[in-house]
Design a protein around this motif. Structure first.
Motif, PDB file in Angstrom:
ATOM      1  N   LEU A  96      11.311 -41.398  28.504  1.00  0.00           N
ATOM      2  CA  LEU A  96      11.482 -39.800  28.791  1.00  0.00           C
ATOM      3  C   LEU A  96      12.130 -39.250  27.651  1.00  0.00           C
ATOM      4  CD1 LEU A  96      11.855 -39.576  32.766  1.00  0.00           C
ATOM      5  CD2 LEU A  96      10.027 -38.874  31.329  1.00  0.00           C
ATOM      6  N   ALA A  99       9.968 -38.888  24.646  1.00  0.00           N
ATOM      7  CA  ALA A  99       9.391 -37.709  24.718  1.00  0.00           C
ATOM      8  C   ALA A  99      10.167 -36.570  24.572  1.00  0.00           C
ATOM      9  CB  ALA A  99       8.669 -37.739  25.967  1.00  0.00           C
ATOM     10  N   MET A 103       9.691 -33.373  22.142  1.00  0.00           N
ATOM     11  CA  MET A 103       9.516 -32.000  22.876  1.00  0.00           C
ATOM     12  C   MET A 103      10.436 -30.982  22.284  1.00  0.00           C
ATOM     13  SD  MET A 103       8.377 -33.151  26.655  1.00  0.00           S
ATOM     14  CE  MET A 103       8.243 -31.500  27.228  1.00  0.00           C
ATOM     15  N   LYS A 168      10.171 -27.025  30.220  1.00  0.00           N
ATOM     16  CA  LYS A 168       9.606 -28.314  30.795  1.00  0.00           C
ATOM     17  C   LYS A 168      10.328 -29.266  29.988  1.00  0.00           C
ATOM     18  CE  LYS A 168       5.571 -31.304  30.173  1.00  0.00           C
ATOM     19  NZ  LYS A 168       4.263 -31.421  29.616  1.00  0.00           N
ATOM     20  N   SER A 169      10.636 -29.160  28.498  1.00  0.00           N
ATOM     21  CA  SER A 169      11.597 -30.157  28.016  1.00  0.00           C
ATOM     22  C   SER A 169      12.885 -30.194  28.339  1.00  0.00           C
ATOM     23  CB  SER A 169      11.454 -29.718  26.417  1.00  0.00           C
ATOM     24  OG  SER A 169      12.251 -28.362  26.106  1.00  0.00           O
ATOM     25  N   VAL A 172      12.740 -32.381  31.397  1.00  0.00           N
ATOM     26  CA  VAL A 172      12.711 -33.857  30.847  1.00  0.00           C
ATOM     27  C   VAL A 172      13.904 -34.706  30.345  1.00  0.00           C
ATOM     28  CG1 VAL A 172      11.620 -35.435  29.220  1.00  0.00           C
ATOM     29  CG2 VAL A 172      10.275 -33.680  30.445  1.00  0.00           C
ATOM     30  N   PHE A 221       2.216 -43.144  30.681  1.00  0.00           N
ATOM     31  CA  PHE A 221       2.240 -42.248  29.652  1.00  0.00           C
ATOM     32  C   PHE A 221       1.436 -42.477  28.365  1.00  0.00           C
ATOM     33  CE2 PHE A 221       6.695 -41.880  31.264  1.00  0.00           C
ATOM     34  CZ  PHE A 221       6.570 -40.629  31.579  1.00  0.00           C
ATOM     35  N   HIS A 224      -1.188 -40.075  30.093  1.00  0.00           N
ATOM     36  CA  HIS A 224      -0.845 -38.911  30.242  1.00  0.00           C
ATOM     37  C   HIS A 224       0.453 -38.395  29.390  1.00  0.00           C
ATOM     38  CE1 HIS A 224      -3.687 -38.823  33.457  1.00  0.00           C
ATOM     39  NE2 HIS A 224      -3.215 -39.806  34.020  1.00  0.00           N
ATOM     40  N   LEU A 226       3.366 -36.972  27.258  1.00  0.00           N
ATOM     41  CA  LEU A 226       3.887 -35.524  27.269  1.00  0.00           C
ATOM     42  C   LEU A 226       3.898 -35.053  26.119  1.00  0.00           C
ATOM     43  CD1 LEU A 226       7.176 -36.429  29.393  1.00  0.00           C
ATOM     44  CD2 LEU A 226       5.383 -35.112  30.092  1.00  0.00           C
TER      45      LEU A 226
END
Length: 325
Positions: A96, A99, A103, A168-169, A172, A221, A224, A226
């Motif tokens: 995460l 990601a 992001m 969203k970022s 995360v 991941f 899917h 991010l």
């Protein structure tokens, strides 16, 4: 089993752990056209291999009850489960975090995630194992937190992180930070009480949990992501040899840092060891300044933030070291 008998040696091991934690990501910078999700399989193999190497060398010296094989044989099932769960949680947190950097940019992701991890990990580890002066430890953590924020401000002032930051970022980043702060307390639980794991065996099960959980988190991941398009597992076998080698090397570096951090914690307690180990962003900044030239041509504001970061990290290490008494 080798463990440091003096605080200066333990401090050296903790600082080494910070260097390793702040340096492993450089191996990914050297990879060309190889997705992180694929690189991560090699990295996960590397961290497990490194735990076995240290466990069968320093962790098996003396061949007494504390040596790796004997300790694993005598450890309680619950202690092993704590360490395995710690590895599963660390793996998700690390994925995460990467990601989140993609992001939101390093300037946002690192201060938010590592800042939260520093506070959560140190606080819960201290509650489980109250070693050290709490006032000095708390002041040290605050200084380290300020340093992490200044690190983010330094990168942000370069003008490279001007993209809009989505909700969203940020979520995360927060989730990554909370999870990243939980593996150290879980290892504390694995290494305290009766039938406990020693530091070497605890890291073996931590890294085993991380490797096995790749078949859950990393596969998810890959399908899917991010950020970016889905990637197939066949890409791993078509990956460049240099990418595989650098991935394993990155794992070996992180694994060494983690073993050293937990071995030092045998003397100091996990809260102190983990807090000093989380000086890793300072090490990453040094790589950025001197090797990757990320601050070439940077303005006075960026340099001021960088200077402040190094000062506060220095204070943090001094205060946390002093907390050991």
């Amino acid at each position: 089993m080798f463990t440091p008998q003096t605080f200066p040696l333990a401090l050296l091991m903790m600082i080494t752990s910070a260097i390793c934690w702040g340096s492993w990501a450089n191996t990914y910078k050297g990879v060309k056209n190889y997705r992180f999700e694929l690189f991560y399989w090699d990295y996960a193999i590397g961290i497990f291999l490194m735990s076995l190497i240290w466990g069968h060398t320093l962790g098996s010296s003396g061949h007494d009850a504390s040596s790796l094989a004997n300790n694993i044989h005598a450890a309680g099932t619950s202690k092993v489960v704590y360490a395995l769960i710690g590895g599963v949680i660390f793996n998700l947190a690390n994925l995460l975090l990467v990601a989140a950097i993609d992001m939101a940019g390093l300037a946002v992701a690192f201060p938010v995630a590592i800042g939260i991890a520093l506070v959560v990990g140190t606080l819960f580890a201290y509650l489980l194992q109250s070693k050290g002066n709490p006032a000095l430890l708390g002041l040290g953590v605050i200084c380290a937190l300020v340093a992490v924020i200044l690190d983010g401000k330094a990168y942000g002032s370069l003008g490279k992180a001007g993209q809009s930051i989505s909700r969203k970022s940020i979520i995360v980043c927060i989730v990554s930070g909370v999870l990243m702060g939980l593996w150290a307390p879980l290892l504390t639980s694995a290494m305290k009480g009766g039938n406990s794991l020693g530091p070497y065996s605890a890291v073996v099960f931590l890294t085993l949990g991380a490797l096995l959980s790749c078949f859950i988190w990393n596969l998810y991941f890959m399908k899917h992501p991010l950020v970016g398009e889905p990637v197939s597992f066949s890409g791993f076998f078509r990956g460049p040899a240099s990418g595989h080698m650098l991935g394993v090397l990155g794992g070996l570096i992180w694994g060494t840092g983690t073993v050293f951090n937990m071995v030092a914690a045998h003397l100091t307690g996990v809260a102190i060891s983990y807090a000093i180990g989380q000086s890793a962003p300072m090490v990453a900044a040094l790589w950025g300044v001197f090797v990757w030239k990320e601050f070439a041509g940077a303005g006075s504001k960026a340099k001021m933030y960088l200077a402040g970061m190094f000062i506060f990290y220095g204070l943090a290490i001094l205060l946390i070291a002093k907390a050991n008494g």
